[in-house]
Motif scaffolding. Structure first.
Motif, short mmCIF file in Angstrom:
data_model
loop_
_atom_site.label_atom_id
_atom_site.label_comp_id
_atom_site.label_asym_id
_atom_site.label_seq_id
_atom_site.Cartn_x
_atom_site.Cartn_y
_atom_site.Cartn_z
N HIS A 200 0.79 -1.23 0.00
CA HIS A 200 0.00 0.00 0.00
C HIS A 200 0.82 1.28 0.00
CE1 HIS A 200 -3.74 -2.14 0.37
NE2 HIS A 200 -3.30 -2.80 1.43
N ALA A 201 2.10 1.22 0.34
CA ALA A 201 2.89 2.45 0.43
C ALA A 201 3.14 3.04 -0.95
CB ALA A 201 4.21 2.18 1.14
N LEU A 202 2.87 4.32 -1.10
CA LEU A 202 3.13 5.07 -2.32
C LEU A 202 4.18 6.12 -1.98
CD1 LEU A 202 2.18 5.78 -5.31
CD2 LEU A 202 0.79 7.55 -4.21
N PRO A 203 5.46 5.89 -2.33
CA PRO A 203 6.51 6.84 -1.96
C PRO A 203 6.43 8.12 -2.80
CG PRO A 203 7.43 4.96 -3.14
CD PRO A 203 5.98 4.69 -2.99
N ALA A 204 5.95 9.20 -2.20
CA ALA A 204 5.72 10.46 -2.90
C ALA A 204 6.91 11.40 -2.71
CB ALA A 204 4.45 11.12 -2.37
N ASP A 205 7.33 12.02 -3.79
CA ASP A 205 8.46 12.96 -3.77
C ASP A 205 8.00 14.26 -3.11
OD1 ASP A 205 10.57 14.66 -4.23
OD2 ASP A 205 10.74 14.21 -6.37
N PRO A 206 8.57 14.64 -1.97
CA PRO A 206 8.12 15.88 -1.31
C PRO A 206 8.43 17.13 -2.12
CG PRO A 206 10.06 15.00 -0.21
CD PRO A 206 9.62 13.96 -1.20
N LEU A 207 9.38 17.07 -3.05
CA LEU A 207 9.68 18.22 -3.89
C LEU A 207 8.58 18.46 -4.92
CD1 LEU A 207 13.52 17.71 -4.49
CD2 LEU A 207 12.36 18.96 -2.65
N ARG A 208 7.69 17.49 -5.10
CA ARG A 208 6.56 17.64 -6.03
C ARG A 208 5.24 17.40 -5.29
NH1 ARG A 208 7.93 14.95 -11.81
NH2 ARG A 208 6.33 16.48 -12.37
N ALA A 209 5.21 17.83 -4.04
CA ALA A 209 4.09 17.51 -3.15
C ALA A 209 2.76 18.00 -3.71
CB ALA A 209 4.35 18.10 -1.77
N ARG A 210 2.70 19.24 -4.16
CA ARG A 210 1.42 19.80 -4.61
C ARG A 210 0.91 19.05 -5.85
NH1 ARG A 210 0.04 24.05 -1.67
NH2 ARG A 210 1.71 25.16 -0.54
N GLU A 211 1.82 18.70 -6.77
CA GLU A 211 1.40 17.95 -7.95
C GLU A 211 0.87 16.57 -7.56
OE1 GLU A 211 4.21 18.42 -11.51
OE2 GLU A 211 5.44 18.94 -9.77
N VAL A 212 1.56 15.90 -6.63
CA VAL A 212 1.12 14.58 -6.20
C VAL A 212 -0.27 14.64 -5.59
CG1 VAL A 212 1.57 12.71 -4.55
CG2 VAL A 212 3.46 13.67 -5.89
N ILE A 213 -0.50 15.60 -4.72
CA ILE A 213 -1.80 15.74 -4.07
C ILE A 213 -2.88 16.01 -5.11
CG2 ILE A 213 -3.14 17.18 -2.49
CD1 ILE A 213 -0.51 17.60 -0.90
N ASP A 214 -2.59 16.87 -6.08
CA ASP A 214 -3.57 17.18 -7.11
C ASP A 214 -3.96 15.94 -7.91
OD1 ASP A 214 -5.08 19.16 -8.81
OD2 ASP A 214 -3.68 18.43 -10.33
N VAL A 215 -2.96 15.13 -8.29
CA VAL A 215 -3.24 13.91 -9.06
C VAL A 215 -4.07 12.94 -8.24
CG1 VAL A 215 -2.20 11.87 -10.11
CG2 VAL A 215 -1.23 14.13 -10.55
N LEU A 216 -3.71 12.73 -6.98
CA LEU A 216 -4.44 11.77 -6.15
C LEU A 216 -5.87 12.23 -5.91
CD1 LEU A 216 -1.73 10.72 -3.53
CD2 LEU A 216 -2.38 9.57 -5.64
N GLU A 217 -6.07 13.53 -5.72
CA GLU A 217 -7.43 14.04 -5.54
C GLU A 217 -8.25 13.84 -6.80
OE1 GLU A 217 -8.90 14.92 -2.97
OE2 GLU A 217 -7.49 15.77 -1.51
N ARG A 218 -7.69 14.20 -7.95
CA ARG A 218 -8.42 14.09 -9.21
C ARG A 218 -8.72 12.64 -9.59
NH1 ARG A 218 -8.39 18.64 -12.65
NH2 ARG A 218 -7.28 20.44 -11.77
N SER A 219 -7.81 11.73 -9.23
CA SER A 219 -8.00 10.32 -9.60
C SER A 219 -8.91 9.59 -8.63
CB SER A 219 -6.65 9.61 -9.67
OG SER A 219 -6.06 9.52 -8.38
#
Length: 396
Positions: A351-370
């Motif tokens: 279940h772990a999704l290692p997210a790059d903190p330098l791209r935090a806002r982009e990651v959050i946006d993608v996860l919300e939209r998906s």
């Protein structure tokens, strides 16, 4: 690095090379090393190459750190060393592991590849063990180089001598390839050619992983184990993703590494800010009461991790540093001692999704939209019989 850690530091061409040197220096062949099953498979092969038996530890399910209390007493008494992982920069309980190792009279090694800038017990990660290794390819982004840190300053010359004996000669072609790599990668990104580049790599036989784990090749691996300790015998496994892991570094590499290290503090500040942002989302399960570390990756927990990875890839965000299945499910008891409580490692790896903190806002946006859904809480996975998630795909 000496200034950051207050310890003797030896430059090495890679973190994996430095770890091999440390294991060979402190551990006679035939010993047993406690380690995390949620780790890069290369580390398993480095331990085997040093002539040692990996012993997989039970883990805490939310950060994949070693669960000291769940390690059976008979296992502690059989060990020759302990190796931490500090996965994604989240620290293992180094003060408690240090106390355990002192009581047993065995060395503690810290794999701090992901953990430059992380702290535990009021000290930097990497200052608790007899030796620790750092990667300069992670936070520093140098795509080469590592540091082997030593608690005993008097060992510096001896360790450098061991490194010199094991290094292979540098090559002009390798230096040139290293010099042009960042420009080639930038061109691939700018032209949207990632998929074509991956296809070309496969056609040329340069892709050594079809999935998350490299092919085990058990028959060949058994022969290599019979030759251990011998780094050369394990070269087909240890070199994966980094064929220059034991190559003597030339001036182009060293120059770029110096430049990248000069920017490290700025990167760590941005990483800490991104970690705080990601840790505030509904997919995160940060440690209660702990301050944000400048993590290399922030583990978010999603119900369908593969779908989330695909959604991020469509946005141009490549998710790496996945370690599924755990090493005991991957390698089996022929090559490692299995964890007595594998459930937590399996849950984390799945279940772990290692997210790059330098791209935090982009990651959050993608996860919300998906519409990515948080994974259900892990529950009590520390019991030996707790295998509700089932074994990994290579288990039985």
């Amino acid at each position: 690095m000496r200034g950051r850690l207050g310890r003797e530091c030896v430059y090495v061409p890679s973190c994996r090379f430095g770890l091999y040197v440390a294991l060979r220096h402190w551990c006679p062949p035939g010993g047993r090393v406690l380690m995390s099953p949620v780790n890069d498979d290369v580390i398993l092969f480095v331990v085997l190459a040093a002539g040692l038996r990996p012993v997989q530890a039970p883990l805490h399910p939310l950060d994949a750190s070693i669960d000291i209390a769940a390690v059976p007493e008979e296992t502690w008494n059989s060990l020759s060393a302990v190796l931490t992982t500090n996965l994604y920069g989240n620290p293992d309980p180094a003060p408690e592991l240090r106390a355990r190792c002192d009581a047993l009279g065995i060395p503690l090694f810290e794999d701090a590849a992901h953990a430059i800038g992380s702290e535990v017990g009021g000290r930097p990660v990497g200052t608790w063990g007899e030796a620790s290794v750092f990667s300069l390819s992670k936070h520093a982004g140098a795509q080469a180089g590592g540091i082997l840190s030593l608690s005993d300053t008097g060992l510096g010359d001896a360790v450098r001598g061991t490194c010199e004996h094991l290094l292979t000669a540098g090559r002009a072609s390798s230096e040139l390839a290293y010099a042009v790599r960042p420009y080639a990668e930038a061109a691939v990104r700018g032209l949207g050619l990632r998929r074509a580049a991956r296809s070309a790599t496969g056609l040329l036989g340069l892709a050594e992983r079809d999935g998350i784990r490299m092919p085990l090749r058990p028959d060949a691996l058994a022969r290599a184990v019979g030759a251990a300790p011998d780094l050369t015998a394990f070269d087909p496994w240890v070199r994966v993703d980094m064929h220059t892991y034991r190559l003597r570094s030339g001036p182009l590499r060293l120059r770029r590494i110096r430049r990248r290290l000069g920017r490290l503090d700025r990167v760590l500040t941005r990483s800490r800010d991104g970690t705080e942002l990601l840790s505030s989302t509904r997919w995160a399960r940060p440690r209660a009461g702990s301050e944000a570390q400048p993590l290399f990756r922030v583990p978010l927990f999603v119900a369908d991790r593969d779908a989330a990875v695909a959604a991020l890839a469509r946005r141009g965000i490549v998710v790496g540093y996945l370690y599924d299945p755990p090493l005991d499910d991957y390698a089996g008891e022929m090559f490692t001692d299995l964890s007595p409580a594998p459930g937590a490692a399996r849950w984390f790896a799945r279940h772990a999704l290692p997210a790059d903190p330098l791209r935090a806002r982009e990651v959050i946006d993608v996860l919300e939209r998906s519409g990515a859904r948080p994974a259900d809480p892990p529950g009590d996975l520390t019991r030996p019989e707790a295998t509700s998630d089932g074994p990994g795909p290579f288990g039985d």
